[in-house]
Design an enzyme around this catalytic site. Structure first.
Site, short mmCIF file in Angstrom:
data_model
loop_
_atom_site.label_atom_id
_atom_site.label_comp_id
_atom_site.label_asym_id
_atom_site.label_seq_id
_atom_site.Cartn_x
_atom_site.Cartn_y
_atom_site.Cartn_z
CG ASP A 21 45.85 28.24 48.23
OD1 ASP A 21 44.99 27.02 47.05
OD2 ASP A 21 46.29 28.34 49.41
CE1 TYR B 59 49.74 37.20 44.21
CE2 TYR B 59 51.85 37.59 44.25
CZ TYR B 59 50.78 36.32 44.23
OH TYR B 59 50.98 35.33 43.58
#
EC number: 5.4.99.12
Length: 298
Positions: free
Chosen positions: A54, A127
């Site tokens: 994003d 992540y």
């Protein structure tokens, strides 16, 4: 046609995310434009990525693939005469380095193994989320990648809360629901450590993530870590499987895609095929060994 695998990294600060959008600067758009220019493609390059990050999210270990005409690679020969494929791909990396802006780098390009799909062949995504609870705020030189939390955080409480979220669950409480997409995921790792400089790093690993999942998880854990919520609270939110207004999605700039893992080459095609089947069946989501569809993301 030849399928190329690209290993790349970017600082997401000035991008409107990965995915191409009209009138907006995106990572996909920048790389596709550069490839088309360098390889003189008649048709626009179409990248497929492992994780669609994003706006504001960074990547250090992003992976994508692109199918290009084999003949287009000859554009890289220049005046030196015919090059072999390895020399051509090394030349492509150098040319991309000269064309792309410094906030996006393609580190490696290779011919993808048979059956490779950057998105569907992936076994896991890893992540990292970085937070500072320093009284004076974040080191200014790291302000684009580290989020400041203005209350002291307890690593033990963060990890106690995180342990309650591990495993295969319906993460609807931590996802932005998308029609036709399952929110069942297998969270394989979620833990926190404080680095020598005091920055707290959450490592998050799953087969795949649904939209906003990592940042929503982090937001709930920070509330437990600073004592504003009990350590049991994130697990209770998970069990309810509905969005909770008390969960604040953590800022995008603390998040970075560090690694995408793939199976051995002989298993790539089978993995991609199995993942696609799960995605097709997402309208009737059922827990499976794959833990859901490999669709992103953050």
């Amino acid at each position: 046609m030849v399928r190329l695998r690209l290993d790349l990294a970017y600082d997401g600060t000035d991008f409107s995310g990965w995915a191409r959008q009209p009138g907006r600067r995106t990572v996909q758009g920048e790389i596709e434009q550069a490839l088309g220019r360098i390889l003189r493609l008649g048709e626009p390059a179409m990248l497929t990525v492992a994780g669609r990050t994003d706006a504001g999210v960074h990547a250090r270990g992003q992976v994508a693939h692109v199918d290009v005409p084999d003949a287009s690679l000859a554009e890289l020969d220049g005046n030196r005469g015919p090059l072999d494929v390895h020399e051509r791909l090394a030349a492509l990396v150098r040319r991309l380095g000269g064309v792309l802006t410094p906030d996006v780098r393609v580190h490696r390009v290779c011919v993808a193994p048979e059956g490779f799909d950057a998105r569907f062949s992936a076994m896991f995504r890893r992540y990292a989320y970085r937070v500072s609870d320093a009284v004076g705020g974040v080191d200014p030189l790291r302000r684009r990648e580290v989020v400041w939390h203005n209350r002291s955080l307890d690593v033990g409480a963060l990890n106690a809360a995180a342990a309650r979220l591990l495993g295969e669950h319906d993460f609807a409480a931590f996802c932005k629901k998308r029609e036709g997409a399952t929110t069942i995921r297998e969270l394989q790792r979620l833990d926190w450590a404080r680095e020598p400089d005091g920055v707290l790093v959450a490592t998050v690993v799953a087969d795949a993530f649904c939209h906003s999942m990592v940042r929503a998880l982090v937001g709930s854990l920070l509330a437990a870590g600073d004592g504003s919520r009990p350590v049991e609270w994130p697990g209770q939110v998970l069990a309810r499987a509905v969005r909770d207004s008390g969960v604040h999605v953590a800022p995008a700039h603390g998040l970075c895609l560090e690694e995408v893992g793939y199976p051995a080459e002989p298993e790539l095609a089978a993995r991609a095929s199995a993942t696609r089947r799960v995605r097709t069946a997402a309208l009737q989501p059922t827990p499976s060994a794959l833990g859901g569809a490999a669709l992103e993301d953050e």
